[in-house]
Design an enzyme around this catalytic site. Structure first.
Site, PDB file in Angstrom:
ATOM      1  N   HIS A   1       7.505  -0.558   3.999  1.00 18.21           N
ATOM      2  CA  HIS A   1       7.269  -1.969   3.686  1.00 18.21           C
ATOM      3  C   HIS A   1       8.366  -2.906   4.206  1.00 18.21           C
ATOM      4  CE1 HIS A   1       4.947  -4.994   1.599  1.00 18.21           C
ATOM      5  NE2 HIS A   1       6.026  -5.427   0.975  1.00 18.21           N
TER       6      HIS A   1
ATOM      7  N   SER B   1       5.794  -9.766   3.282  1.00 19.76           N
ATOM      8  CA  SER B   1       5.115  -9.432   2.030  1.00 19.76           C
ATOM      9  C   SER B   1       4.497 -10.686   1.422  1.00 19.76           C
ATOM     10  CB  SER B   1       6.091  -8.717   1.087  1.00 19.76           C
ATOM     11  OG  SER B   1       5.397  -8.045   0.068  1.00 19.76           O
TER      12      SER B   1
ATOM     13  N   ASP C   1       3.717   2.274   4.768  1.00 18.05           N
ATOM     14  CA  ASP C   1       3.778   1.262   3.712  1.00 18.05           C
ATOM     15  C   ASP C   1       2.877   1.654   2.540  1.00 18.05           C
ATOM     16  OD1 ASP C   1       3.797  -1.066   2.156  1.00 18.05           O
ATOM     17  OD2 ASP C   1       3.798  -2.374   3.906  1.00 18.05           O
TER      18      ASP C   1
END
Length: 194
Positions: free
Chosen positions: A172, A19, A144
């Protein structure tokens, strides 16, 4: 942020960032390429913020998270963690595992989290990463909700020397919901480097 991380890292490593961490690892690959054997980004985008002809998180959503952090820090963090696994077959247990790990650590100040959100709103490494010279593996979750899968073909086109892998039923946090597939991709990359 990248400077602090690289100062504590080994001299020559495979860098993996998840991320926002993908942006940090990418910046390290750009700034200190001699320190990076390969770059792996997980559920990450070089540009998280939606722009014209670029899928991403709408700027007002990111601004809303910043406001919510100020209003109810704990609840916002928990809600944000739940988003990481939304849509997966094992979403509840994955969210529980993620919360257990994250919430067991000391919580950063709201200013630090807002700083991270500001990076997500403003960073755009699409063009700089096109000239990356080391192997680059990008791993995504098909489900995601934060990094839309529509970025995958766009980046495949922008960065033809990179490799992308989309894990079909992951969101995610593919390393939590699909650890075997996730680790297999990392092992395969490592073996190609030997």
């Amino acid at each position: 942020m990248a400077q602090h991380v690289v100062d504590a890292a080994p001299q020559n490593a495979i860098w993996l960032g998840w991320s926002l961490g993908g942006l940090v690892a990418s910046q390290i690959a750009l700034s200190w390429p001699e320190r990076v054997r390969a770059l792996v980004t997980v559920a990450s985008s070089p540009c998280f913020s939606a722009q014209e002809a670029w899928p991403g998180i709408k700027p007002d959503v990111l601004a809303g998270f910043q406001q919510q952090l100020s209003d109810d820090f704990q609840r916002t963090v928990e809600r944000f963690l739940a988003l990481q696994t939304m849509g997966t077959e094992t979403a509840r247990q994955d969210a529980r595992a993620l919360k257990q790990v994250v919430l067991s650590l000391p919580m950063p100040d709201v200013e630090v989290l807002n700083g991270g959100l500001e990076i997500l709103k403003t960073a755009d490494l699409r063009e700089p990463l096109a000239g990356l010279s080391m192997p680059h593996l990008r791993i995504y979750g098909y489900l995601d909700g934060l990094v839309p899968r529509k970025v995958v073909p766009l980046l495949d086109s922008l960065w033809p020397d990179s490799e992308s892998q989309v894990i079909a039923k992951a969101a995610h946090a593919p390393f939590i919901s699909h650890p075997t597939e996730f680790c297999s991709a990392l092992v395969a990359l490592s073996q190609r480097l030997d």
